[in-house]
Design an enzyme around this catalytic site. Structure first.
Site, short mmCIF file in Angstrom:
data_model
loop_
_atom_site.label_atom_id
_atom_site.label_comp_id
_atom_site.label_asym_id
_atom_site.label_seq_id
_atom_site.Cartn_x
_atom_site.Cartn_y
_atom_site.Cartn_z
CD GLU A 145 -65.56 -95.26 46.78
OE1 GLU A 145 -65.48 -94.79 47.44
OE2 GLU A 145 -66.12 -96.26 47.06
CG ASP B 69 -66.30 -97.40 55.71
OD1 ASP B 69 -66.86 -98.03 54.44
OD2 ASP B 69 -65.98 -96.36 56.43
#
Lengths: 263, 408
Positions: free
Chosen positions: A49, A60
């Site tokens: 990815e 994140d």
């Protein structure tokens, strides 16, 4: 046939769990992203990815946030990410996916983004902040599919049964289950509840399961191998790059190989 | 409020891990809204803890000096903790209590929302974590100090632009990690549904009060209602009392900062575009790729790249007009109100006042305008002293900082 489906059939034939590795495009540079991706395939990764760096990456943790910051301060644009995809899809044979936040796609133009990504050879899109409820306004799933890109749905341990079913109805390729209720980043151990959650997802849906978030080593992957089809390793790989830029290539090959099973 | 859309704006663009929590919050809120006891308890604390209603003060001297419309000040600065923020914080704290949560997570820009969150946490018995951009921690140290005295943990956020948007990101991440026992007390009418609606509803008391007060004073509605807009909580609060009136112009004043280039201001309606960030669709200051841009304002509470989705919607429908005031106009307005009316407005609210100072002389003497003084200016002591180059104040700080207590 989408490359993701082919890969999943191959994994089934070989009777093993797949490995998806992660890179932030432009971290620490585009050239390095390209060279790391090649090493990943050579070392045995089944999927990669490629994350498009975003200024405000909401799921994140510090490792990937910092990678995004570095990539953006290098001037990495969405168009660079698409060019990188194009270069890599020509040179690699494994399926490549974009991981991105929805605003980058929206501003680039969703239709244009999907078209360009497809032309560049992407197989799927992992976009965590576009829930199924916004589909009537955004047509994300529809636009991705029209361009033969699999819009990968994401589930978390907090997902209710109803939400699992809702997402599985539109799932293509695989479903991405976050191993824990949290953000990305390396953790010492796998939450013991992860296994029962993965099993309940498995009961509800027919699509292969990828599991990520907090997975950083072979023992983690081994403990999940019976309960999911693909393991995703993200922050741990960025940590390898962070440790020493100059040795990252050699270390990355070693690290990716260390994640694989003996077959 | 089915999915929380205001036209094409708003919505709930969050990762899957937050959807169940937001669905639960929405369900609980609808329950609370229909619950008389909840309303009574909310009103009780507004009266007895926050100090509502706040007065609508006629600024006679300023009006005479400017020679135009009568200027009324909705003095939200007289609320406990010094700004309108305490109002929605009480509402959210009661929701947290209702939902059995133990911890409050908040973000703050100027520190006013953080301060109000810390105060309700202390009062209602929650632990409290406040995320604050490292830049804002530096420029609003007094509020950090007071939050800590109230028992809150203030966590400086040193990524991104180190201001409000980064504090929001950090707070959301904490919430994702701790959603089970934590209540996210979002500080403005931004974020994913149901936050913009809930916070607007809690703040709507300001509009109700102002409407009643102006009718009592003037016997008719004002020509203008003016409020500063960062995320937009004070603006949505006061505007909601006048939205249905065709003859009342509503004006939102953004931070014009020091110039028009990216990074020099926080005027979303002057250079911003449609985007989806931090869980909602609205107008953001961003580049062609959708990366949020740096913003600037002398007022930390206006220094934000996004704006409440309902404000974007009302702007698109022509129901709210947007203008901006620069850093120096705001400072000038601060000085004028202090000298003419004996009131220190917060630097955020000074932006609304700066616009009113431009606008009042253009209107008839019979007309009136209301300026929402969303907070008091005491918190801006250090910024104002520095901007005014008060050397003696600087000497005082030097002398203070050399005292024993700071150097052990």
């Amino acid at each position: 046939m989408n490359k993701i489906d082919k890969k999943i059939l191959e994994l089934k034939d070989q009777g093993r769990m797949g490995l998806m590795t992660h890179l932030v495009v432009g971290f620490p540079s585009i050239e390095k992203t390209i060279s790391y991706a090649k090493i990943m395939e050579d070392s045995g990764a089944d999927f990669i990815e490629l994350q498009i760096p975003f200024s405000d990456p909401i799921v994140d943790g510090p490792t990937i946030m910092n990678a995004c910051d570095v990539a953006l301060s290098n001037g990495t644009k969405v168009s660079n990410a698409i060019e990188t995809m194009k270069i890599l899809s020509n040179e690699l044979s494994i399926p490549l996916l974009f991981m991105a936040y929805y605003n980058n796609l929206f501003k680039y133009g969703l239709e244009r983004f999907c078209k360009d990504s497809r032309t560049a050879g992407a197989s799927g899109l992992i976009v965590p902040d576009i829930p199924i409820e916004e589909e009537p306004n955004e047509h994300f799933i529809k636009t991705a599919e029209k361009n033969n890109l699999y819009p990968i749905r994401v589930l978390s341990p907090a997902s209710t049964l109803e939400r699992m079913r809702k997402n599985s109805r539109v799932a293509k390729g695989f479903i991405y289950c976050t191993a824990r209720q949290g953000i990305t980043g390396v953790r010492n151990r796998i939450d013991p509840k992860t296994v029962s959650y993965l099993n309940s997802v498995k009961r509800e849906i027919n699509v292969p399961i990828a599991v990520g978030f907090g997975i950083s080593g072979r023992e983690h992957i081994l403990s999940l191998s019976k309960h999911a089809d693909i393991a995703v390793v993200g922050s741990a790989i960025i940590n390898v790059i962070n440790k020493d830029y100059s040795k990252a290539e050699a270390k990355m090959a070693e690290f990716v190989r260390s994640l694989l099973f003996d077959t | 409020m089915s999915k929380g859309h205001f036209g094409k704006f708003g919505g709930r663009y969050v990762p899957e891990m937050l959807i169940p929590a937001l669905e639960e919050l929405e369900k609980e809120y609808l329950g609370a809204k229909a619950d008389k006891n909840f309303k009574n308890e909310f009103n009780h604390h507004l009266r007895n803890f926050a100090g509502r209603p706040t007065p609508l003060t006629f600024a006679r001297n300023l009006t005479e000096k400017l020679g135009g419309a009568k200027i009324y000040l909705k003095n939200e600065g007289l609320n406990h903790t010094g700004a309108h923020k305490i109002t929605h914080c009480i509402g959210h704290a009661l929701m947290a209590k209702r939902m059995g949560k133990k911890k409050i997570i908040a973000e703050t820009g100027a520190g006013q929302h953080g301060l109000a969150s810390a105060a309700v946490a202390a009062k209602f018995g929650f632990s409290c974590k406040v995320y604050m951009g490292a830049t804002d921690v530096e420029r609003q140290r007094p509020n950090v100090f007071w939050m800590e005295r109230l028992g809150a943990e203030v966590i400086p956020v040193s990524f991104g632009s180190k201001t409000l948007k980064d504090a929001v990101n950090a707070a959301i991440k904490d919430w994702i990690e701790n959603v089970e026992d934590s209540y996210y007390l979002l500080g403005s009418v931004v974020g994913p549904h149901p936050y913009p609606t809930m916070t607007r509803d809690f703040q709507s008391v300001v509009g109700k009060e102002a409407r009643k007060q102006i009718l009592k004073e003037e016997g008719r509605l004002p020509k203008r209602v003016i409020a500063c807009v960062g995320g937009g909580s004070n603006a949505m609060g006061i505007f909601s009392g006048f939205l249905k009136e065709k003859n009342v112009k509503l004006i939102g004043v953004e931070a014009g900062g020091t110039g028009n280039a990216a990074g020099e201001h926080s005027s979303r309606f002057n250079g911003g575009s449609l985007g989806i960030v931090e869980g909602y669709k609205s107008i953001f200051l961003q580049d062609d790729d959708g990366q949020l841009q740096k913003t600037h304002s002398i007022a930390a509470g206006l220094d934000y790249a996004g704006v409440g989705p309902e404000l974007s919607y009302l702007q698109s429908k022509g129901k709210i007009l947007f203008a901006s005031a620069t850093d120096s106009e705001a400072l000038n307005a601060f000085e004028l109100l202090s000298k003419y009316e004996g009131i220190f407005p917060a630097l955020e609210s000074s932006h609304a006042l700066a616009y009113a100072i431009r606008e009042a002389p253009k209107l008839d003497k019979e007309d009136s305008i209301i300026v929402n003084i969303s907070g008091r200016g005491d918190k801006d002591l250090f910024i104002v002293a520095n901007a005014l180059k008060d050397k003696q104040f600087g000497d005082f700080l030097k002398a203070e900082s050399s005292k024993d207590g700071y150097n052990e």
